[in-house]
Design an enzyme around this catalytic site. Sequence first.
Site, short mmCIF file in Angstrom:
data_model
loop_
_atom_site.label_atom_id
_atom_site.label_comp_id
_atom_site.label_asym_id
_atom_site.label_seq_id
_atom_site.Cartn_x
_atom_site.Cartn_y
_atom_site.Cartn_z
N GLU A 50 10.93 67.42 4.63
CA GLU A 50 12.20 67.98 4.16
C GLU A 50 12.03 69.34 3.48
O GLU A 50 12.94 70.15 3.48
CB GLU A 50 12.90 67.01 3.20
CG GLU A 50 13.50 65.78 3.88
CD GLU A 50 12.51 64.63 3.97
OE1 GLU A 50 11.30 64.83 3.72
OE2 GLU A 50 12.96 63.51 4.31
N PHE A 112 17.71 51.13 -4.15
CA PHE A 112 16.66 51.60 -3.24
C PHE A 112 16.91 53.05 -2.86
O PHE A 112 18.01 53.41 -2.47
CB PHE A 112 16.62 50.72 -1.99
CG PHE A 112 15.64 51.21 -0.96
CD1 PHE A 112 14.28 51.23 -1.24
CD2 PHE A 112 16.08 51.67 0.27
CE1 PHE A 112 13.37 51.70 -0.30
CE2 PHE A 112 15.17 52.14 1.21
CZ PHE A 112 13.82 52.15 0.93
N GLN A 113 15.91 53.88 -2.98
CA GLN A 113 15.98 55.31 -2.65
C GLN A 113 17.09 56.03 -3.41
O GLN A 113 17.75 56.92 -2.88
CB GLN A 113 16.12 55.51 -1.14
CG GLN A 113 14.86 55.05 -0.41
CD GLN A 113 14.75 55.57 1.00
OE1 GLN A 113 15.74 55.74 1.69
NE2 GLN A 113 13.52 55.80 1.44
N LYS A 162 26.62 57.00 0.65
CA LYS A 162 26.74 56.46 2.00
C LYS A 162 28.14 55.92 2.29
O LYS A 162 28.67 56.11 3.39
CB LYS A 162 25.70 55.36 2.23
CG LYS A 162 25.69 54.91 3.67
CD LYS A 162 24.47 54.10 4.04
CE LYS A 162 24.47 53.82 5.54
NZ LYS A 162 23.33 52.99 5.94
N MET A 478 -5.95 85.07 -3.91
CA MET A 478 -5.24 85.62 -5.07
C MET A 478 -5.78 84.99 -6.36
O MET A 478 -5.94 85.66 -7.38
CB MET A 478 -3.74 85.36 -4.91
CG MET A 478 -2.87 86.00 -5.96
SD MET A 478 -3.14 87.76 -6.09
CE MET A 478 -1.89 88.40 -4.99
#
Lengths: 570, 163
Positions: A50, A112-113, A162, A478
């Site tokens: 993602e 959940f989630q 949802k 760097m």
Amino acid sequence: MELTGAEIVTRCLAEEGVEFVFGYPGGAVLNIYDEIFKQNSFKHVLVRHEQAAVHAADAFARASGKVGVALVTSGPGATNAVTGIATAYMDSIPVVILSGQVPTAAIGLDAFQEVDAVGITRPCVKHNFLVKDVRDLAATIKKAFHIAATGRPGPVLVDIPKDVTSHKTEFAYPDSVSMRSYNPVLKGHSGQIKKAAQMLLEAKRPMIYTGGGVVLGNASEQVTELAKLLHYPVTNTLMGLGGYPATDRQFLGMLGMHGTYEANMAMQHCDVLLAVGARFDDRVIGNPAHFAREQRRIVHIDVDPSSISKRVKVDVPIVGDVQQVLDEMLKLLKASKEKPDEAALNTWWTQIELWRSRNCLKYNRDSEIIKPQFVVEKLWEITKGDAIVTSDVGQHQMWAAQFYKFDKPRRWLNSGGLGTMGVGLPYAMGAQLAHPDAAIACITGESSIQMCIQELSTCKQYRLPVKIVNLNNRYMGMVRQWQEFFYGSRYAESYMESLPDFVKLAEAYGHVGMKIEKTADVEAALKEAFSPAMKERLVFMDFITDQTENVFPMVEGGKGLSEMILAEEL
Amino acid sequence: MRHIISLLMENEAGALSRVAGLFSARGYNIESLTVAPTEDATLSRMTIVTVGSEDVIEQIIKQLNKLVDVVKVLDLTEGSHIERELMLVKVRAAGKEREELKRMADIFRGRIIDVADLSYTIELTGTGTKLDAFLEAIDESVILETVRTGASGIGRGDRILKV
Ligand SMILES: Cc1cc2nc3c(=O)[nH]c(=O)nc-3n(C[C@H](O)[C@H](O)[C@H](O)COP(=O)(O)OP(=O)(O)OC[C@H]3O[C@@H](n4cnc5c(N)ncnc54)[C@H](O)[C@@H]3O)c2cc1C
Ligand SMILES: Cc1ncc(C[n+]2csc(CCOP(=O)(O)OP(=O)(O)O)c2C)c(N)n1
Ligand SMILES: [Mg+2]
């Protein structure tokens, strides 16, 4: 007719003219994915992480000037997106992120989630919304696009539970947005613009300093016209590159921590400074107290009042859109009977040319070991300066900025504000989708590229023929440079051991890999990669470069802008 | 310097956390913050008391204005204004303390709003300094509990903060 929330989402995106949605599915967004399956007004690009979805959407926005769109699921989908969102936020990039959320009834129950996506992203978005009622969905998405794209652009997250995606309501997409709490000022104050024009004409040692705002506000034409009209020198920030043609004589190069000697000296010693869409970042002006030691008058044009007088006091603040303000200023300057003081200007240019003659970017061109600067110079030559270049974060990023001369805006995509390693490849994907026929080069390092390497798979799936220029110094260069200068050469954890064989890795993903170890082979490799034969292929060029090369000039943290370390001084 | 800032914002879930988050994320001081809906239920009015140099206050005002939910911001300190805070103090009041505390409450124009066998609860309104003065004036050992709202402010005369 009543539509479900999920249908409304896809319809809204179609109404906005969205071409690509970068995303990754999961439970909370399955209703939306089902609608994506059924529609064909936009294309969904399935990334492999993602973070890359948001980076690619962000790059699409940078390259095209349109709003980028990403779609992620709840919980880990949203948290994975956070780095991408913060990256876009720091560089003021318009992106709309749609995230799934657990059903409204489950919010707050450690479902959940479940994560508080609005809470987690609050400090790194321009604004965010939690849509609790399907009847608010269309208007909220409309607002999200509006807020992302107007004023100082930025990412906007819309969190959609949802159940909202399955609830139904009548669909009507609003034509316009009116918000009493959000009305960015675009037209500059005429009195202030007049004062600024006057001040510019009075300058003996003028300097024009432009930043990301000129690119974001599509005002490079105006900047160029202004600079040409007055014959004043111009410098760009890292984010502003391409805002003024880099091959033009009036361009002094980038300024700042790794800016050119001439740009930094002119910035420090000018008597009138015109700052346009640039925010006096700490990597740009060095120590503000040291910067303030020199007397100069400053005009600052910015659409965001909070960018003005934040780190440096200015004399003529102008809040407004760069394009509108510069148009008005140009009109005044053209109509004015007064002209810049030619004698003073000549003296100033003589001084600047003297600074320029230090040739601060020189490096050893006779080296047999590949110098990274050489690769970038050759890349510029072979792509005729016409490629869209993305980069990751590190030394290679600075060399790309110093040695690839950008003549046009929206050709240089990098993470300046957050400095996010890993953006290079997903940025190249977004840019390639925005400009299917353009040559896209991703200048990266062996450490950065590994942070989003999985996207090689996405490139295969969508046939994105980006050209990866891996400046492989086997170090987090760097970091190694700072350790060499400031930590007694104790290279704590900054080497890259057990590197993969990048050629085989590229091949494993179905791409072309090349390993280049000698200076003499650089040109041929680049030519091949950008040849018609490779037009459809992703080519991963692994350039084995000089491990000890450092980026110069350099302004140490806390030092003044004119206190640069130059290569020759070491 | 101490500044008292008033603002109107959309009365929406999360709006308060945007303001609070801004202050903590940018390291601005917050002495007190009060918020409640206005006569127009879609708007909340907030009063923030903060301390900072002029530069910092300028940034605070700009950053507040930048929040998408914020409709209007006014630095009350820039003009004449009135400031009030409400305090409830529960004090131990037994025997001859009762008389003394009643007298002190009267002097400060407070009111006793709850009387129990061994305690009084006194309501007091005024500027923060006046409330401090009251607490100084009474014997520290009798104070059982205090609760203060933080300051609310309003401009004088025709200085009006309205949409
Ligand atoms: C390793 C590393 C090294 C770096 N070294 C340097 C360096 O040497 N030199 C350097 O310059 N940077 C350097 N940076 C980048 C630096 O951190 C900042 O990101 C960058 O300098 C900011 O650029 P900017 O001032 O153009 O502002 P941006 O972040 O691009 O901000 C744009 C400004 O324009 C305004 N704006 C936007 N749209 C409009 C509009 N339409 N009209 C008017 N105003 C608008 C915004 O409000 C904002 O104030 C480095 C970064 C990294 C990671
Ligand atoms: C996600 C992330 N982690 C850490 C850093 C700190 N950092 C900045 S540059 C750099 C090294 C980059 O190495 P490489 O990609 O090989 O580029 P090089 O400097 O060698 O060109 C690191 C670790 C960062 N910018 N981003
Ligand atoms: Mg490296």
